[in-house]
Design a protein around this motif. Structure first.
Motif, PDB file in Angstrom:
ATOM      1  N   TYR A 114     -15.281   4.782  -6.638  1.00 56.70           N
ATOM      2  CA  TYR A 114     -14.861   5.908  -7.467  1.00 56.70           C
ATOM      3  C   TYR A 114     -13.352   5.798  -7.581  1.00 56.70           C
ATOM      4  O   TYR A 114     -12.683   5.429  -6.603  1.00 56.70           O
ATOM      5  CB  TYR A 114     -15.248   7.250  -6.829  1.00 56.70           C
ATOM      6  N   THR A 115     -12.823   6.136  -8.726  1.00 56.81           N
ATOM      7  CA  THR A 115     -11.393   5.964  -8.971  1.00 56.81           C
ATOM      8  C   THR A 115     -10.550   6.539  -7.838  1.00 56.81           C
ATOM      9  O   THR A 115      -9.653   5.875  -7.327  1.00 56.81           O
ATOM     10  CB  THR A 115     -11.028   6.625 -10.307  1.00 56.81           C
ATOM     11  N   GLY A 116     -10.858   7.770  -7.434  1.00 58.90           N
ATOM     12  CA  GLY A 116     -10.050   8.425  -6.397  1.00 58.90           C
ATOM     13  C   GLY A 116     -10.184   7.741  -5.050  1.00 58.90           C
ATOM     14  O   GLY A 116      -9.194   7.469  -4.375  1.00 58.90           O
ATOM     15  N   ASP A 117     -11.418   7.451  -4.643  1.00 54.70           N
ATOM     16  CA  ASP A 117     -11.639   6.802  -3.354  1.00 54.70           C
ATOM     17  C   ASP A 117     -10.910   5.468  -3.303  1.00 54.70           C
ATOM     18  O   ASP A 117     -10.257   5.133  -2.314  1.00 54.70           O
ATOM     19  CB  ASP A 117     -13.136   6.559  -3.112  1.00 54.70           C
ATOM     20  N   VAL A 118     -11.036   4.688  -4.361  1.00 58.68           N
ATOM     21  CA  VAL A 118     -10.429   3.349  -4.373  1.00 58.68           C
ATOM     22  C   VAL A 118      -8.905   3.464  -4.265  1.00 58.68           C
ATOM     23  O   VAL A 118      -8.271   2.788  -3.452  1.00 58.68           O
ATOM     24  CB  VAL A 118     -10.840   2.580  -5.650  1.00 58.68           C
ATOM     25  N   MET A 119      -8.304   4.362  -5.043  1.00 56.81           N
ATOM     26  CA  MET A 119      -6.834   4.494  -5.023  1.00 56.81           C
ATOM     27  C   MET A 119      -6.326   5.000  -3.670  1.00 56.81           C
ATOM     28  O   MET A 119      -5.337   4.503  -3.145  1.00 56.81           O
ATOM     29  CB  MET A 119      -6.381   5.457  -6.117  1.00 56.81           C
ATOM     30  N   ASN A 120      -7.024   5.988  -3.106  1.00 58.62           N
ATOM     31  CA  ASN A 120      -6.578   6.535  -1.818  1.00 58.62           C
ATOM     32  C   ASN A 120      -6.741   5.511  -0.695  1.00 58.62           C
ATOM     33  O   ASN A 120      -5.870   5.373   0.159  1.00 58.62           O
ATOM     34  CB  ASN A 120      -7.336   7.827  -1.492  1.00 58.62           C
ATOM     35  N   PHE A 121      -7.865   4.774  -0.700  1.00 63.86           N
ATOM     36  CA  PHE A 121      -8.056   3.743   0.325  1.00 63.86           C
ATOM     37  C   PHE A 121      -7.057   2.596   0.156  1.00 63.86           C
ATOM     38  O   PHE A 121      -6.603   2.016   1.142  1.00 63.86           O
ATOM     39  CB  PHE A 121      -9.506   3.225   0.319  1.00 63.86           C
TER      40      PHE A 121
END
Lengths: 333, 211
Positions: free
Chosen positions: A107-114
């Protein structure tokens, strides 16, 4: 929408307080930043495995922290990716010197935060590998979109990688197991009802009594197709066909068949789904060697199911059978 | 005319109020094509930012913007968290040590901010994201400065371009973010990220553009 909560703003906080009281033998709960970590972490010389994502998918991920599965889980707000400071602190808490694997759902958010967390952890000298799970065949994979979503295969990846790390495999070897699950697992889901995010208080989308949504994700996001409700067997066919045709499964391939409940569908119905999914897999010459049936990656109170099929080799079956002791999954111990 | 440190603080405070007012609106836009959390996430983030305001009163603009960025990074989550955090962190790096900004300084900061968002989100124009409001706004600001427009007018043209960019997301089919899972069904809805970006620049025009 009626909910068994006290305060919509304190849902995750109070859930974590409950988990801490319920499973002190398995986990410790750290607040501010929030993460759930194995009671015996960090384990010297063992690869640490962390995952995380929005809350509302319980038991994933917090319920999978413990022996033979995750070392830590980072819960975000409901349906919202956790933040890099949580992931960084969790990474440090599980780092036993052998590196840390981040299992990330696409998911866009999960990928960016990780990504930001992995950069910060590397800057602190911790070796991190990340594998992004993207198994949802309902979403067209293309260079121009965010790509397929990460769903059911994530649960299987956490189990297999957890067992591999427990055996003492290296970071690269554990990440290789994860990449195999990413490559060989496919899923598709459907919803009979919507679900309501606590602080929103009303259903995320409207679904009339006689309709269903095919290709639903795990965040109440509408799927790709809405139609009149059909008998279970026909629904299962609609989910299994895209899964089987997406990877070139060969006749004789061995698979784990995972029938997941979205949160509001009882086991009695999931077994009806399993019965037909098993029949279809067998008809295609696939050998169902292991299974998992129940609500493991949910979408709050949504009614519906998702089916995940993972092709496995001998090593993966061995990892599947290895002992696991978590709040959400427990066997062999 | 330049932008003072106090004006920047006022802009951040005013935007926190705008987010509070528009919390439900942003979440409703997100519910249509995403996951119904954009308003709540931004609200949580800017509430935390407001809590930091007293300790920022005597700091330089770079420190203020970087603190806003770090606070958003640890409180917003979702995709908006890293994207808005990157926006403010990048702007903060370009304004380090400054107590006031010329129009050119403001452009340089905004340019770094927008490029940071592009890099972090890997989005291009017409992907139906924040970028669709931010890039036209940046271009309008650049043109206004070259035209010799006043600061007030430049900020207004910047906000107007963001508004047009935001409205232009309505017919687009999303290619990034959660809305992209909907394919064609994402068309016909305004992008929530472009909307919160427009509100940020609209607030800038209202607060920073006060002569």
């Amino acid at each position: 929408m009626k909910k068994l909560i006290n305060d919509p703003e304190r849902v995750v906080q109070e859930e974590l307080e409950g988990i801490a009281l319920a499973h002190p033998d398995l986990v410790k709960v750290h607040f501010n930043p929030n993460y759930i970590v194995r009671a015996d972490a960090p384990i010297k010389g063992k690869v640490g495995i962390i995952s995380g994502g929005g809350s509302g998918h319980e038991p994933m991920h917090g319920g999978f922290v413990g022996l033979g599965m995750l070392d830590a889980a980072c819960p975000g707000a409901v349906f919202t990716s956790p933040t890099p400071d949580q992931m960084l602190e969790a990474t440090k808490a599980v780092s036993g010197g052998a590196g840390v694997l981040h299992i990330v759902k696409n998911y866009t958010g999960d990928v960016m935060n990780f990504e930001m967390a992995a950069d910060l952890a590397k800057a602190e000298g911790i070796e991190v590998e990340s594998v992004v799970i993207d198994d949802d065949v309902a979403v067209k994979d293309s260079l121009y979109t965010a790509g397929r979503r990460g769903v059911g295969s994530t649960v299987l990846a956490e189990k297999l990688c957890g067992a591999a790390a427990e055996e003492g495999r290296s970071l690269k070897e554990v990440a290789d197991v994860c990449r195999k699950v990413k490559d060989w697992g496919r899923s598709m889901g459907m919803a009979l009802t919507s679900c309501a995010v606590p602080h929103v208080g009303k259903p995320t989308f409207d679904l009339p009594e006689d309709e269903m949504e095919i290709g639903i994700g795990i965040h109440g996001e509408p799927g790709r197709k809405r139609m009149k409700i059909k008998p279970a067997d026909e629904i299962v066919e609609m989910l299994m066909e895209p899964i089987i045709s997406d990877i070139p499964y060969k006749e004789g391939d061995e698979v784990i068949l995972f029938v997941n409940g979205m949160g509001g569908t009882p086991l009695i119905e999931l077994y009806i789904v399993y019965r037909k999914a098993y029949e279809i897999a067998t008809k295609h010459g696939l050998k169902v060697v292991r299974n998992l049936i129940g609500p493991y990656i949910t979408s709050l109170e949504m009614a519906g199911t998702s089916i995940t099929m993972l092709k496995v080799d001998e090593d993966m079956i061995k990892l599947w059978d290895a002992p696991v002791k978590t709040a959400g999954l427990r066997w062999g111990i | 005319m330049s932008i003072s440190r106090d004006a920047i603080l006022e802009w951040i405070k005013a935007y926190a109020a705008v987010i509070e007012e528009n919390k439900t609106y942003l979440t409703d836009l997100d519910a249509a094509i995403g996951d119904a959390d954009h308003g709540a996430n931004m609200h949580r983030g800017f509430k935390a930012v407001l809590g930091k305001m007293s300790e920022l009163a005597d700091k330089d603009i770079g420190t203020i913007l970087k603190t806003v960025g770090m606070t958003l990074l640890s409180t917003v989550g979702g995709a908006g968290g890293p994207l808005y955090a990157t926006f403010f962190l990048q702007a903060g790096m370009k304004t380090a040590g400054k107590m006031e900004l010329t129009p050119e300084d403001w452009y340089t900061a905004l340019e770094a901010a927008v490029n940071g968002v592009k890099m972090r989100g890997k989005a291009e124009l017409e992907d139906k994201t924040m970028i669709d409001a931010l890039v036209p706004a940046l271009n309008a600001l650049n043109e206004s400065i070259h035209d010799g427009a006043s600061m007030t007018e430049a900020l207004q043209r910047c906000a107007q371009a963001a508004k047009e960019g935001m409205e232009a997301t309505i017919p687009l089919v999303a290619r990034k973010g959660r809305a992209s899972y909907l394919g064609e069904r994402s068309a016909g809805h305004q992008d929530p990220g472009a909307t919160s970006s427009y509100l940020l620049l609209k607030t800038a025009a209202e607060v920073l553009g006060k002569a």
